[in-house]
Structure formats: structure tokens, C-alpha cells
Design a protein around this motif. Sequence first.
Motif, PDB file in Angstrom:
ATOM      1  N   HIS A 142       5.833  12.899  13.721  1.00 42.15           N
ATOM      2  CA  HIS A 142       4.761  12.613  14.689  1.00 42.15           C
ATOM      3  C   HIS A 142       3.819  13.814  14.664  1.00 42.15           C
ATOM      4  CE1 HIS A 142       7.898   9.854  16.631  1.00 42.15           C
ATOM      5  NE2 HIS A 142       7.104   9.166  15.833  1.00 42.15           N
ATOM      6  N   GLU A 145       3.416  16.526  17.378  1.00 41.54           N
ATOM      7  CA  GLU A 145       4.583  17.216  17.939  1.00 41.54           C
ATOM      8  C   GLU A 145       4.715  18.524  17.175  1.00 41.54           C
ATOM      9  OE1 GLU A 145       7.550  14.090  17.862  1.00 41.54           O
ATOM     10  OE2 GLU A 145       6.401  12.933  19.342  1.00 41.54           O
ATOM     11  N   ARG A 219      -0.216  11.373  16.739  1.00 46.97           N
ATOM     12  CA  ARG A 219       1.182  10.999  16.522  1.00 46.97           C
ATOM     13  C   ARG A 219       1.381  10.200  15.231  1.00 46.97           C
ATOM     14  NH1 ARG A 219       5.866   9.546  19.595  1.00 46.97           N
ATOM     15  NH2 ARG A 219       6.869   7.659  18.870  1.00 46.97           N
ATOM     16  N   HIS A 258      11.168  16.846  16.571  1.00 50.88           N
ATOM     17  CA  HIS A 258      10.171  16.133  17.387  1.00 50.88           C
ATOM     18  C   HIS A 258       9.851  16.892  18.667  1.00 50.88           C
ATOM     19  CE1 HIS A 258      10.327  12.022  15.503  1.00 50.88           C
ATOM     20  NE2 HIS A 258      11.363  12.588  14.914  1.00 50.88           N
ATOM     21  N   GLU A 259       8.945  16.267  19.437  1.00 52.93           N
ATOM     22  CA  GLU A 259       8.686  16.723  20.797  1.00 52.93           C
ATOM     23  C   GLU A 259       8.752  15.530  21.739  1.00 52.93           C
ATOM     24  OE1 GLU A 259       4.928  18.683  20.986  1.00 52.93           O
ATOM     25  OE2 GLU A 259       5.674  20.524  20.049  1.00 52.93           O
ATOM     26  N   GLU A 335      14.442  17.059  19.952  1.00 54.64           N
ATOM     27  CA  GLU A 335      13.270  16.780  20.788  1.00 54.64           C
ATOM     28  C   GLU A 335      13.015  17.989  21.672  1.00 54.64           C
ATOM     29  OE1 GLU A 335      11.342  14.040  20.988  1.00 54.64           O
ATOM     30  OE2 GLU A 335      12.464  12.507  19.877  1.00 54.64           O
TER      31      GLU A 335
HETATM   32 ZN   LIG Z   1       8.471  12.338  17.863  1.00 52.40          ZN
END
Ligand SMILES: [Zn+2]
Length: 862
Positions: A142, A145, A219, A258-259, A335
Motif C-alpha cells: 500500500h 503506508e 494506497r 503495512h500501516e 501493521e
Molecule cells: Zn496496508
Amino acid sequence: MITKPIDMKKTILIQILIIVSVLVNAQVTLDYYLPSDVTYNSLIPAPKQFVGHEIGEWHLTHDKLYFYMLELARISDRAVWEEYGKSHEGRPLGQLIVSSPENIRNIEQLRHQHLLLCDPSQSGKLDISTMPVFIKLGYGIHGNESSAQNSSALVAYYLVAGEGAKIDELLKNAVILIDPSLNPDGMQRHSTWVNLTKSLNNNPDANSWEFSETWPGGRTNHYWFDLNRDYIMLQHPESVGRVAAFFRWRPNINTDHHEMGANATFFFQPGVQSRNNPFTPPDNQILTAEVGKYHEKYLNRIGSFYYAEEGYDDFYVGKGSSYPDIHGSVGILFEQAGVKGHLRNTANGLLSFPFAIRNQFNVSLSSLEAGLNMRNKLLESQRKYSSEALAEADRHSVRAYVFTEPSDNYRMSEFVRNLLYHKIRVYKLSRDISKDGITYKAGNSYLVPLKQNEYRFIRSLFEPVKEFTDSAFYDISTWVLPMSFNIQYSAINVIKEMEGLAGSEITEPPVVDGKIEGPEDAYAYLFEWNEYLAPKALYELQNAGLITKVATGKFTYDDGSFRHEFPYGTILVPVSGQPLAAAQIRSLIENIAGDCRITVYGVSTGLTPHGIDLGSSGFLVLQKPSVLMIVGDGTNSTDAGEIWHMLDTRFSMPVTMVTASRFGTINLDEYNVLIISGSPDVSSAGIENIRTWNRKGGTIIGYESGNNWLARNKLAEIEYVTESESIKKEGEYANRTLDNLSRQIPGSIFETKLDLTHPLCYGYTRDRLPVFKSGASASKKDNNIYNNPVIYTSNPLLSGYCSKTNAERLGGSAFASVHGTRTISIYDNTNFRAVWYGTNKIFMNAVFFGQILGQGRNEYGE
Ligand SMILES: [Zn+2]
């Protein structure tokens, strides 16, 4: 040293000032990130020396990150760069392969040896104790992120420049693949955004423009697709290259950084255990949990908070953390609370970009340490994965799947292409067979035996599933690929039936060339609408200025030497009365037939023995579609992106995308198709313009939630089937989220019934069609009984999760309806993740044939 009270105060003040300064001005230094027990080779440039700013001070743009990786590969004997593809926008995709200089010199040999672990005929002979572990670190699929991608530069520097026994030990025993940016186009958009809105003094106010990227945000990829859902579908070059790289290296650990929301902390897998995919090997979650112990240790060390086993799951195996799981590797989702800028106020206090990067960096290092310490165990697990797949296949009731699609060679070809990308072995069918009432002919049918390395993944692609241990899903609940391609398929259960059934193995998708048949001096040309690329062919003809017509009735052509039954939706190109000469028309059609892989029939007379004649009013002249789609704030970028991608990449058709704010300045008369997805903020004058334009002949396509907008603005009368009966009468507070989820349709497959005489269904040859649906809304049929060409059957669930009450409510409701004449509602997603080739034609029919609805041939008056 004794510090006087006044000095102590001063020291504390200075420390506070430094911290505030780091936060506000992001004057971060490399020491903030890197462990102090490693020294660094001064000949290797630190990121700041190369890119001009410290990591975390500004956002790295993709080009800076990419060239930094190239530079490390250029100057170090520990690293090489492998490019595996290019993004839609032409940005390079690749990975920095880091290991000891000796391993790098022998990298091809090590790779081949490693791959033998997945070959049960060879794997038993391997001495695992001498083999390195392969670890892939993947960042930022993404694109927005960005703590992920920015941390990759630090990881690369640490591994390439770090010195001492600890680094040597790691590099000797591990081959590390650093994929610095899994979605370069999205990363470039996002980094541009946050850098252009950054103040010299970071402003943490979450209301600041910096934190609200403009639509569609970074994203997704170029066509606004979530690449972290494309690992099964493989409809984008980013994923095709990445999955090929996965099979080329078969890493034992795959991290996926990810975030999440800014107010969260940090998440690492394992995720929710009850929602694990049943086809994933059982030791996978045990290994994931053991790796998790290392993340715990590393994050404790820097005082970061985190959680596991909540919220995320590996049921859908088309994500970066779950695709490796079902393939005998350990995929790990990370994340990090996302800053989406440089410094931000959150529920947990100030969250800085460097802090987020430091967490990502630390779990990269913990994954490497886990890989090093668990090397034997991970390699052994991989060896077991393949050998057990074959043994499990022997115990399974299904021996093979056979499939065919006689009416659409292109769709079949794309389906097979997908299987081949996943290293699934596909064979030609050696003889005709009948199964489940379907005839599978040797010439155009194929066979996938279960007894092969990809046994588990094949089951997940082919087996419908209706029973689940958990009714909550992070993503979709099913992805039966032959259904999304509308391919007929059957299971073969009896060993005896398998004897000699597999013909030669195929290594390329089967291609049936297009052709032109009939006399050189044809009177007219005809082609059927069933082939996937027929709309592309029609558009090319229209674009050349030719008059084209569509058959609203069926007919038999017979001139004595050639006889053929032509169905509804057949396209007619007259030769006379055109702006091009006969020879030019033929040569154009020849090219188009080749390009679109269709068969075009040149015919010599206009009279037919059955059905409409070529000069009949049952053939309606078609206008070239000129498509306008409202995009931007309020609309759904996923839906819009899928439409844009399909029209652009499959059918070579332009779509004019305009924002709601500019809509009022557009002359609608230049367009004849308007697509509404989502809820754009169009002025009331704009709505009135649409109404007038629709009356004059324009086609409106309401797509998914765009239908609510049509109803609200009185452009269509739409009623929904109420949900009240499915709602529980009593509930417990703690279960409110789960209760709500169990009432949803998370993404499941249903059966619909088609009216094959309706223009929205032209080109379909069977009156049953699997469709994809997510969201629990059910739309009532239009009051005009001829306006509901696609309806859900009475017991529609084919695969996936759906409560009994929802399935009952859905039965008999509309998938697509027409209101009045040229307003079309497509209530569910015909273009989902670009892999629903089976339902794309409904959408394309709305684009091409919306203009003729209500006109043309009736059966009355034959
Ligand atoms: Zn993500």
C-alpha cells in the motif's frame, strides 16, 4: 559526577528541547534507528549521503529509494539487484539480494539447491544443515503506508554496511531479499503528497491538509487497485512479477509491512486463529507464533507497544502475508500505526514518522534473527510441505478438475494463464468425456490433476465452500476461480476415470487465432458477441467510422455453401453505404479479427431462411459509445478503477473521467454513456442536465452504491428488500461487532438467471451465471417484468459465507435491472478485482447496448 540542582534542571530542559526538536523539526539521526552493537563500513554511503536527507525527515520518493538500492548493489560484493518487472507507470520492481560475498558469488547454485526442497523426488537427499535460509522482506504494497518503504533503506544499509561477527553470521546463513517498494506508483503519489504539504516546523494537527491525501490516495496502484488483494487474481504487472519472483526464490519467511489507523499501536502475526485458511499447512501458525517471539523481544527493547492474534486473519490467501502461507512459507503481516505525514497527534500522544520507521526496521531485524535461529526448522517445514501435499492428494476424494468453455476462447485462455502463473500443472484433455451433464471435448477442454505440488492451492481455487468455523472475515470468503471466469468445470473422483485422461501438458495459455471466413466480395460481415473481446472489435469498427448494427433477434444464415445459426447480439457490418471501400473494410476486419481473436463471417446475401433478414428493422444501428464517468471525492475509487482498467487495458476504449466539481461545465451531449459509482456531489442543475440528456438518448449506468445516488436524485425508482427479519431480537454488548459481521455478505458467489433475449445478456450462451456479491443489500425487481434480465435464483448461494436469512432474502432479487428505457442499475460488482471475466460482459453490454433498450425485434409478428 555530582550535578547541582540548577544544572540538573538545565540538563532536563535541554533534553526536553532536543526531544521536542526531534519531533517538531524531525532532526533525526541515523543513531536513532540503528543498533549500537554493530559498526558500519564507511565506504558504504548511508541513506542521507545518497538521497540528501535523513530517513524520516522527508518521505523518500520511489526513484531515490530505487537508486539507493542500485548503488548498494553496485558498490558492495554482498548485494545484487534483481529486477522482476515494471509497474503500470514503468517503474522498476525488484529486490536487493543480500548475503555473504561467497553466497552472492554462488547465488544461482544456492537458489537451485533451495528450490529442490520443493521437489519431493529430490528433497530427501538434501543436507539442510548446510543450506542458508531464504528471507524476503516486503515493504509498502500500500503505497501510502510509507514507514514501510522508508525503513527498507535502513535495513539495506544495515545489512550491506554492518560489520562484525553478528552480521557475518547472519549473511553466511541467510539469503535476504529486500523488496523495498511493492507498489512504486502508489508510493510516488503518496510521497509527492506528503512532501508537498510538509511544513518546515511539522504541524501535528490531524486536521492539517498533509493528512488528507487527495482522491484516490496512494494506497493503490495506477488503476486504483489494491495490490494486496491481487496475489490470486494476478491482473497487474506488479503481482505477476512478484509471484514469479516468489516461485523463483521460494523464501522461507515473507514479511509484509503495512500501516493501520493512526491511533493504533503495532500489530504482528499470528492473526485470528479461528479464521486461518483450512488449506494452509498446520505447522504454519506454530512457526508464525515462534517468529512472533522475536518481534516481541525487539519491540520491548525499544519500548514500543504492540498486539497479535486480533483483527487480522489469513483466510483469504490472495494477500502478501497469506499467499506464502498456503505455499509452505511463513508470511508475516506487520501493521504500524500510520502517520500519513511527518508528525501527528494521536490518542497515544505524538506519533512521529521516524518512530513508525524505527518499529518497521526493528521487526525486519527480528524477522532476520528468527530466520537465522529457526533455519533448520523452516527449511524442514518447506521440505515437508511438498512431500505431504502429494500424500494428502492421494487421500483426497477428488482426483482432478476438468474444465471447458466452448463459447469463449479468450476467457478460457486467460483462465489458464492464471493457473500457469501459479505454477499449477495443466494438461489437455485426451478424449471427450461427459460429466454433470456437460460435454468436455478433447479439443477445448483441460485437466488439472490434484496430485501435484500446488495441491492445497488448487483446492482453494476450485472448491466451493459453504461451511465456516467463523462467520467474520477480514476479506472475501470465497474465490472459486472457474466461477469468476464463468468456466464450466467438474470434479473427477474415480481413479479409473483418470486413466489416460491427461494429454500433453501445456506451458502457454491456449490461443485460438481470430479469422475471417467467406467470400472476398462479401455483401456484409457478421460476428457473434460471445467472445470476450467482441466489444473491442465492435469499438474498433465504430472508431473507423463504419456503420454497425446489432441483431435483436436470432437468425439462421444459409446461402447453400455456408449455414450458421446466429444468436441475439450478433454484430452486422454492411459493406455498402460505408465511408470505406469494400477492400478497405475487409482488410480492417481482417486486422480486427486477428487482434480480438474472433471469427468474422463474410456473407453473400441478405435473406435468411429463419429469423430476421439482414435488412430487417430487427437490426439496430449502434452509436459508438462515448463514456463519461464521474470520479473524485464521493465516488468509489475501487469501482471506478476497475471500470477504467477494464475499458482501457482490455477493450482499448477511452473513458472520460471528470470530477463532480467540473461536471457542471461539461457538455453532456458529447457523451452517450454516463457511469455513476458512489455518491458524487453533483449540483441540482447538473442532475437536471442528466435527466434531460437521458430523455434525449443518453444511457445512465448506476453501478453498485451509485444506484443509491440514482434513487436519491430520482433518476431511477429503486426499492430494496428489507433486512429487518434477519436482525437478532436480543444481543450481548460484547458481541455487537461479530453479530454485525455475521449479517454481512463479505464477498461470496451466487447464482443468477439470465434472460438471454435481453440486450444486457447478449453474448451469453447459458442462462445461469455465477456472480460476485459483497454487502447484504438486495434490490427488488423493476415493476416492468421485461426489465430484469439478471436475477438471483431462488436458492442462489454457490460458494462463500451468507446467512440463511440473507440467502432467502436475496433469492429472486435483481442483480441488474433497467428503469424506464436507458437507465441501468448494476447492483453488484461485475468487475471485481478484474478477475470476474464472467460478468464483465453484462457491464460492457450496458455500455454498448444501453442505447437500444426498449427497441428492436419482438418475437410477436415473426
Ligand atoms: Zn496496508
